[in-house]
Design an enzyme around this catalytic site. Structure first.
Site, PDB file in Angstrom:
ATOM      1  N   SER A  43      -4.917   5.384   6.384  1.00  0.00           N
ATOM      2  CA  SER A  43      -4.806   6.841   6.268  1.00  0.00           C
ATOM      3  C   SER A  43      -6.143   7.375   5.770  1.00  0.00           C
ATOM      4  O   SER A  43      -6.300   7.763   4.625  1.00  0.00           O
ATOM      5  CB  SER A  43      -3.677   7.214   5.309  1.00  0.00           C
ATOM      6  OG  SER A  43      -3.928   6.727   4.014  1.00  0.00           O
ATOM      7  N   HIS A 153       1.816   3.305   6.007  1.00  0.00           N
ATOM      8  CA  HIS A 153       1.783   1.905   5.570  1.00  0.00           C
ATOM      9  C   HIS A 153       3.121   1.190   5.759  1.00  0.00           C
ATOM     10  O   HIS A 153       3.272   0.035   5.366  1.00  0.00           O
ATOM     11  CB  HIS A 153       1.399   1.803   4.089  1.00  0.00           C
ATOM     12  CG  HIS A 153       0.001   2.304   3.817  1.00  0.00           C
ATOM     13  ND1 HIS A 153      -0.454   2.575   2.558  1.00  0.00           N
ATOM     14  CD2 HIS A 153      -1.029   2.586   4.657  1.00  0.00           C
ATOM     15  CE1 HIS A 153      -1.712   2.998   2.627  1.00  0.00           C
ATOM     16  NE2 HIS A 153      -2.077   3.018   3.884  1.00  0.00           N
ATOM     17  N   GLU A 162       2.909   6.348  -1.135  1.00  0.00           N
ATOM     18  CA  GLU A 162       2.922   5.372  -2.228  1.00  0.00           C
ATOM     19  C   GLU A 162       3.735   5.869  -3.412  1.00  0.00           C
ATOM     20  O   GLU A 162       3.538   6.991  -3.864  1.00  0.00           O
ATOM     21  CB  GLU A 162       1.482   5.081  -2.686  1.00  0.00           C
ATOM     22  CG  GLU A 162       0.635   4.555  -1.546  1.00  0.00           C
ATOM     23  CD  GLU A 162      -0.852   4.461  -1.874  1.00  0.00           C
ATOM     24  OE1 GLU A 162      -1.203   4.411  -3.064  1.00  0.00           O
ATOM     25  OE2 GLU A 162      -1.650   4.436  -0.916  1.00  0.00           O
ATOM     26  N   GLU A 205       0.735  -2.559   1.583  1.00  0.00           N
ATOM     27  CA  GLU A 205       0.198  -2.773   0.240  1.00  0.00           C
ATOM     28  C   GLU A 205       1.143  -3.580  -0.639  1.00  0.00           C
ATOM     29  O   GLU A 205       1.048  -3.563  -1.865  1.00  0.00           O
ATOM     30  CB  GLU A 205      -0.150  -1.426  -0.408  1.00  0.00           C
ATOM     31  CG  GLU A 205      -1.256  -0.708   0.388  1.00  0.00           C
ATOM     32  CD  GLU A 205      -1.797   0.527  -0.295  1.00  0.00           C
ATOM     33  OE1 GLU A 205      -1.186   0.992  -1.276  1.00  0.00           O
ATOM     34  OE2 GLU A 205      -2.829   1.033   0.159  1.00  0.00           O
ATOM     35  N   ASP A 240       1.099   8.665  -4.374  1.00  0.00           N
ATOM     36  CA  ASP A 240       0.027   9.109  -3.482  1.00  0.00           C
ATOM     37  C   ASP A 240       0.732   9.631  -2.240  1.00  0.00           C
ATOM     38  O   ASP A 240       1.287   8.861  -1.463  1.00  0.00           O
ATOM     39  CB  ASP A 240      -0.912   7.948  -3.109  1.00  0.00           C
ATOM     40  CG  ASP A 240      -1.964   8.386  -2.089  1.00  0.00           C
ATOM     41  OD1 ASP A 240      -2.072   9.608  -1.828  1.00  0.00           O
ATOM     42  OD2 ASP A 240      -2.674   7.513  -1.547  1.00  0.00           O
ATOM     43  N   GLU A 280      -1.601  11.800  -6.342  1.00  0.00           N
ATOM     44  CA  GLU A 280      -2.809  11.713  -5.522  1.00  0.00           C
ATOM     45  C   GLU A 280      -2.569  12.397  -4.176  1.00  0.00           C
ATOM     46  O   GLU A 280      -1.467  12.296  -3.619  1.00  0.00           O
ATOM     47  CB  GLU A 280      -3.138  10.226  -5.319  1.00  0.00           C
ATOM     48  CG  GLU A 280      -4.369   9.985  -4.467  1.00  0.00           C
ATOM     49  CD  GLU A 280      -4.539   8.495  -4.149  1.00  0.00           C
ATOM     50  OE1 GLU A 280      -4.099   7.644  -4.938  1.00  0.00           O
ATOM     51  OE2 GLU A 280      -5.102   8.200  -3.076  1.00  0.00           O
ATOM     52  N   ASP A 307      -8.279  12.112  -3.013  1.00  0.00           N
ATOM     53  CA  ASP A 307      -8.729  10.969  -2.203  1.00  0.00           C
ATOM     54  C   ASP A 307      -9.358  11.508  -0.908  1.00  0.00           C
ATOM     55  O   ASP A 307     -10.572  11.678  -0.826  1.00  0.00           O
ATOM     56  CB  ASP A 307      -7.524  10.053  -1.926  1.00  0.00           C
ATOM     57  CG  ASP A 307      -7.827   8.913  -0.969  1.00  0.00           C
ATOM     58  OD1 ASP A 307      -8.997   8.694  -0.634  1.00  0.00           O
ATOM     59  OD2 ASP A 307      -6.879   8.218  -0.532  1.00  0.00           O
ATOM     60  N   LYS A 332     -13.325   5.008  -3.836  1.00  0.00           N
ATOM     61  CA  LYS A 332     -13.241   3.942  -2.837  1.00  0.00           C
ATOM     62  C   LYS A 332     -14.649   3.728  -2.290  1.00  0.00           C
ATOM     63  O   LYS A 332     -15.132   4.547  -1.496  1.00  0.00           O
ATOM     64  CB  LYS A 332     -12.335   4.372  -1.683  1.00  0.00           C
ATOM     65  CG  LYS A 332     -10.854   4.443  -1.986  1.00  0.00           C
ATOM     66  CD  LYS A 332     -10.123   5.105  -0.811  1.00  0.00           C
ATOM     67  CE  LYS A 332      -8.622   4.884  -0.846  1.00  0.00           C
ATOM     68  NZ  LYS A 332      -7.926   5.749   0.145  1.00  0.00           N
ATOM     69  N   HIS A 360      -8.365   0.124  -4.015  1.00  0.00           N
ATOM     70  CA  HIS A 360      -8.442  -0.782  -2.859  1.00  0.00           C
ATOM     71  C   HIS A 360      -8.244   0.033  -1.573  1.00  0.00           C
ATOM     72  O   HIS A 360      -8.133   1.266  -1.627  1.00  0.00           O
ATOM     73  CB  HIS A 360      -7.330  -1.836  -2.983  1.00  0.00           C
ATOM     74  CG  HIS A 360      -5.952  -1.234  -2.872  1.00  0.00           C
ATOM     75  ND1 HIS A 360      -4.834  -1.925  -2.463  1.00  0.00           N
ATOM     76  CD2 HIS A 360      -5.515   0.055  -3.103  1.00  0.00           C
ATOM     77  CE1 HIS A 360      -3.786  -1.128  -2.450  1.00  0.00           C
ATOM     78  NE2 HIS A 360      -4.169   0.070  -2.841  1.00  0.00           N
ATOM     79  N   LYS A 383      -5.878   1.211  -8.706  1.00  0.00           N
ATOM     80  CA  LYS A 383      -4.694   0.918  -7.896  1.00  0.00           C
ATOM     81  C   LYS A 383      -5.055  -0.131  -6.869  1.00  0.00           C
ATOM     82  O   LYS A 383      -6.104  -0.067  -6.228  1.00  0.00           O
ATOM     83  CB  LYS A 383      -4.107   2.186  -7.258  1.00  0.00           C
ATOM     84  CG  LYS A 383      -4.933   2.879  -6.207  1.00  0.00           C
ATOM     85  CD  LYS A 383      -4.054   3.904  -5.461  1.00  0.00           C
ATOM     86  CE  LYS A 383      -4.734   4.387  -4.199  1.00  0.00           C
ATOM     87  NZ  LYS A 383      -3.878   5.202  -3.342  1.00  0.00           N
TER      88      LYS A 383
END
Ligand code: PGA
Ligand code: ZN
Length: 415
Positions: A43, A153, A162, A205, A240, A280, A307, A332, A360, A383
């Protein structure tokens, strides 16, 4: 040649956790070798530095032979002879050769692999562990573990990507990992009982991906598992949303069709009902108004992390700070493409009163560079997915080893 001058750089493709190729680089200087592998997101923010993919038949377009070739044929000869400890100069040189704003020429995957490999080599040259070489932090971060996966994901209907647990009440990082592991295993049993054994399949994840329809159901499972383990308010929640992924034509498609205002009300509602301490990407990368509104409404008690909206880019963060959009940065390194720029934007964030959470990517490997980075910068937040799957747990395992090494000097906690 001086002792720490770069003699050679070698690159190759290896596989990431989703089975796609990614770039590994090795830097040789004297007796020293530094190695690093870059991760890969799903994403992604549209303003991220470009991850160069071949776009040809091999690997369904995802081959990285051009990026690998760029390291072997262009970057290697260009940085040969440079002192491997001169991180800023090496990164600058690669940025210059690339010559674009978004690193689309050489590829951020090529540049970052070399950048991180140089730092590893330089830490070995300095005879220091990586975290100590990168900064003077002694703070072990609170791990935000993604225990229920949705969005891009997972193969379920959850829009929010998330659902994380944050063991803020642990005394040490090791205890934090134990608490999360216990809760995760309890969740497995709860999910199996409530949704059948298909529910315990995991997403990219490592979090479970049960067939849930709403994030409230996810929070209920998590809270029940926390309760069953007797952790009460020692473990808080975080999300997130990765809201860019369910935003289309001015609306958010999650549990119905929501406007920015509707979604803001949803967040306010869940923030009142559940112990959520961090959100997030609650809005899409271009919905600055949404970010400003939620920061104003919830920012005094919840960390609002950017993000996709900031993509680890100082210019975008500057705009965010100016507009008071979010109050923390997701860091990131592969969104920006060099270590120097990553550290610079983290410092800039702190300087302006914004928090930092190191992250990550959903496609990752057992490279644990970000663990050292989080300690070095004393971010207080990291995270790296669930306490499950080697590419996720290696980051947490590395942090436990660092904590042990730091001994008395180690601190644990959020900031
Ligand atoms: P990604 O997801 O690595 O697929 O971008 C992680 C995130 O959105 O934080
Ligand atoms: Zn995100």
């Amino acid at each position: 040649m001086e002792e720490f001058d770069i003699e050679n750089v070698r690159a190759r493709w290896v596989l990431d956790s989703r089975g796609n190729p990614t770039v590994e680089a090795e830097v040789f200087a004297g007796d020293i070798v530094g190695k690093a592998i870059v991760p890969s997101g799903a994403s992604k923010g549209k303003r991220e530095a470009v991850e160069l993919r071949d776009g040809e038949k091999a690997f369904h377009g995802k081959g990285v032979s051009k990026a690998v070739g760029n390291i072997n044929k262009i970057i290697a000869p260009a940085i040969k002879g440079m002192d491997v400890r001169e991180q800023a100069a090496i990164d600058k040189k690669m940025i210059e050769i690339d010559g674009t704003e978004n690193k689309s020429n050489l590829g951020a995957n090529a540049i970052l692999a070399v950048s991180l490999a140089c730092a590893r080599a330089a830490s070995a040259a300095a005879n220091k562990p990586l975290y100590e070489y990168l900064g003077d932090g002694k703070l072990l971060p609170v791990p935000f573990m993604n225990v229920i996966n949705g969005g891009e994901h997972a193969g379920n209907e959850l829009a929010i990507q998330e659902h994380m647990i944050a063991p803020v009440g642990a005394a040490t990082f090791r205890e934090a990992v134990q608490m999360c592991s216990e809760v995760y295993q309890t969740m497995k049993e709860l999910i199996k009982n409530r949704y059948g054994k298909n529910g315990i399949n995991v997403g990219d994840e490592g979090g479970f991906a049960p067939p849930l329809k709403s994030s409230e159901e996810a929070f209920e499972i998590i809270l029940d598992a926390i309760e069953e383990n007797g952790y009460g308010n020692k473990i808080k929640l975080a999300i997130d949303s990765a809201a860019t992924s369910f935003y289309e034509n001015g609306f958010y498609h999650m549990q119905g069709k929501l406007s920015t205002d509707d979604l803001l009300n949803f967040y306010e509602d869940i923030a009142g009902k559940y112990p959520i301490i961090l959100m997030e990407d609650p809005f899409a990368e271009d919905d600055w108004d949404g970010f400003v509104a939620i920061t104003e409404r919830l920012g005094n008690k919840i960390q609002i992390v950017g993000d996709d909206i900031f993509v680890t880019n100082k210019k975008l963060l500057e705009k965010g700070i100016e507009r008071r959009a979010a109050n923390a940065l997701l860091l990131k390194p592969n969104q920006i493409g060099t270590l120097t720029e990553s550290i610079e934007v983290a410092h800039y964030s702190f300087k302006n009163g914004y928090g930092v959470m190191v992250s990550h990517r959903s496609g990752d490997t057992c490279d644990s560079f970000i663990s050292d980075l989080a300690v070095a910068l004393a971010t207080g937040k990291i995270k790296s997915g669930a306490p499950c799957r080697a590419e996720r747990t290696e980051k947490y395992n590395r942090l436990m080893r660092i904590e042990e090494e730091l001994g008395e000097k180690a601190r644990y906690g959020i900031s």
